[in-house]
Design a protein around this motif. Sequence first.
Motif, PDB file in Angstrom:
ATOM      1  N   ILE A  54       0.867  -1.181   0.000  1.00  0.00           N
ATOM      2  CA  ILE A  54       0.000   0.000   0.000  1.00  0.00           C
ATOM      3  C   ILE A  54       0.901   1.227   0.000  1.00  0.00           C
ATOM      4  O   ILE A  54       1.713   1.399   0.906  1.00  0.00           O
ATOM      5  N   ARG A  55       0.722   2.089  -1.017  1.00  0.00           N
ATOM      6  CA  ARG A  55       1.600   3.261  -1.109  1.00  0.00           C
ATOM      7  C   ARG A  55       0.824   4.507  -1.523  1.00  0.00           C
ATOM      8  O   ARG A  55      -0.123   4.438  -2.311  1.00  0.00           O
ATOM      9  N   ARG A  61       2.095   3.239   3.105  1.00  0.00           N
ATOM     10  CA  ARG A  61       0.892   3.619   3.860  1.00  0.00           C
ATOM     11  C   ARG A  61       0.429   2.385   4.633  1.00  0.00           C
ATOM     12  O   ARG A  61      -0.381   1.592   4.151  1.00  0.00           O
ATOM     13  N   TYR A  62       0.972   2.244   5.833  1.00  0.00           N
ATOM     14  CA  TYR A  62       0.749   1.032   6.606  1.00  0.00           C
ATOM     15  C   TYR A  62      -0.078   1.286   7.872  1.00  0.00           C
ATOM     16  O   TYR A  62      -0.007   0.511   8.819  1.00  0.00           O
ATOM     17  N   LYS A  63      -0.872   2.344   7.899  1.00  0.00           N
ATOM     18  CA  LYS A  63      -1.658   2.609   9.095  1.00  0.00           C
ATOM     19  C   LYS A  63      -2.881   1.704   9.193  1.00  0.00           C
ATOM     20  O   LYS A  63      -3.343   1.403  10.280  1.00  0.00           O
ATOM     21  N   LYS A  64      -3.446   1.305   8.051  1.00  0.00           N
ATOM     22  CA  LYS A  64      -4.648   0.477   8.029  1.00  0.00           C
ATOM     23  C   LYS A  64      -4.403  -0.747   7.151  1.00  0.00           C
ATOM     24  O   LYS A  64      -3.612  -0.697   6.215  1.00  0.00           O
ATOM     25  N   ALA A 250       4.850  -2.654  12.647  1.00  0.00           N
ATOM     26  CA  ALA A 250       5.485  -1.592  13.426  1.00  0.00           C
ATOM     27  C   ALA A 250       4.770  -0.266  13.213  1.00  0.00           C
ATOM     28  O   ALA A 250       4.594   0.520  14.152  1.00  0.00           O
ATOM     29  N   GLU A 251       4.312  -0.016  11.974  1.00  0.00           N
ATOM     30  CA  GLU A 251       3.639   1.239  11.673  1.00  0.00           C
ATOM     31  C   GLU A 251       2.185   1.227  12.136  1.00  0.00           C
ATOM     32  O   GLU A 251       1.721   2.159  12.800  1.00  0.00           O
ATOM     33  N   SER A 252       1.438   0.169  11.788  1.00  0.00           N
ATOM     34  CA  SER A 252       0.002   0.152  12.065  1.00  0.00           C
ATOM     35  C   SER A 252      -0.297  -0.035  13.544  1.00  0.00           C
ATOM     36  O   SER A 252      -1.181   0.610  14.103  1.00  0.00           O
ATOM     37  N   VAL A 253       0.451  -0.934  14.191  1.00  0.00           N
ATOM     38  CA  VAL A 253       0.216  -1.198  15.615  1.00  0.00           C
ATOM     39  C   VAL A 253       1.079  -0.286  16.487  1.00  0.00           C
ATOM     40  O   VAL A 253       0.586   0.416  17.367  1.00  0.00           O
TER      41      VAL A 253
END
Length: 557
Positions: A54-55, A61-64, A250-253
């Motif tokens: 996801i970019r 873009r790793y929040k969701k 690491a990014e999303s959690v």
Amino acid sequence: MTGRLPLYAYCLLALLSAGLFLPGFSSLPPFDRDEARFAQASSQMLDSGNYVDIRFQEETRYKKPVGIYWLQSASTAIASAVVGDAKAIWTYRIPSFLGAILAVLASAWVGARLFGGVAGFLTGVMMASCVVLGVEARMAKTDAVLLATVVLGQAALAQLYLTRDQAAPTGRAAWRSPLLFWTSAGLGILIKGPIVLLVSGGTLLALALWDRKAAWMARLKPLAGLGIVLAIAAPWLIAIAIKTNGAFFAESVGHDMLGKVAGGQEGKGLPPGYYLGSFWITFAPWSFLALLAVPWAWAKRRDDAARFCVAWIIPSWLVFEAVPTKLLHYTLPVFPAIAALAAAALLDHFGRSHDHPRRLLTAVAVGLGALGFGALTLAVAALPYLVDGRIDPVGLALVPAVAGLFALSARGLLHGQLRSGVLAGLAAAGLLYAGTYGAVLPAVNGVWISRQAAQAVAAAKPCPNSVVASAGYSEPSLVFLLGAPTKLGGGGAAAAHLVADPACALALVEDREEAAFRAVTDPAFGLRGPSRLAEISGVNYNTGKRVHLTLYARPGN
């Protein structure tokens, strides 16, 4: 209609929902910042054919999780094949539109199962016409689809809870509710992570503590359910873990979810009580009924249906209030339970022997409800003047019309005139949404800075593949409207882009970056300087600041 709704009632609710959600659906430009980010990432996923990563431009873009991107990519692929435009924002909104309608229908089913068919229908009406779901249905984000998964899961829990003292079903019947619950949980995790489990887990915990019984929860078949969730969510989670070497988690959690718990992200840190204060707007025009239903719900707390709704609402609400990061839509997953209680209390005349609840409570509830709905209507009327310096006749006309209909609705509902009261409330909501989303907001030019910029670029670009470098204005909607190659940076970078490709390049420069831009272009282009093609002014609603941009091309263009 006790306990169930006929098919025609669901069809009517679906048509009502569509009618309330469609105004502005295709005419509103992309909103910043989340909608534009989601839509652009989905667009890049569709263009690249990479449905794992996801970019947004070159940034990860790793929040969701990936679920909403898959849905948006699919809806756009289908819709663009018909309309021929893969960058029409409404094609990315289709999953939210359909998810919101499904959430309304599922809410009606839950309300009917808990309190009877009429209450279920009213639950669906309130959900379809409340402010916050109408907003989410028009935005290419996760929350409307997430709500659908939450309500479907809660519907399964409600069925199991209400029949817990009956003989356990056997055969296929024993799997209906668990299969619905765990499938919804797996899909919800793919849409927005573990939020769906927060709501259902909070409900189960509250019921277990309240009843001091939890044996019925074994009917959920948790071991098999875990397998269902893993079968749905694990393949992509494993694939993204491998592709990113664990960076997604690491990014999303670590950053996104825990960051919201630890402190307010993106300037959204607010104290407890925020959702209680904003509820008068988010659940309008029915918020006053929710307050009137509180004494009724307390009196009915020993009834299974009311108890289930209270267990659905309170644990999640307390968590949302405790978490520092707050956005208006976060409490949406508990609104179906609030609507069901409000509908049931209304039909029971709020537990009184006549149609009038307590006078003081009634005055406070109606006053707060009118204040919330009225403030929203006034804001719509004032926005064109505050931003563009003009009076919008549609916005102005909305104020007395919506106020009058709301007054008729409150009067009718408090005096037992159910049909006229509900119809007046629906008319107030429908009129406000049609006027706001269909007429007023799209015409407030100063709010849509990226739309202005895209129109200026389309009118002036010297080459079909011209790339724009933007200095000082970097909202995601600009990237969505101008394309992934758009360059975001400072004045010096925008000037270098113009100098490096003088034939086709364009530069969009905010006033604060003008000096840095000129420091490069003046020596390069001499006395002629870059050509001014257009000027754009407005208000960036994310920062609250006035913005003035100038579109430049090489000299002579």
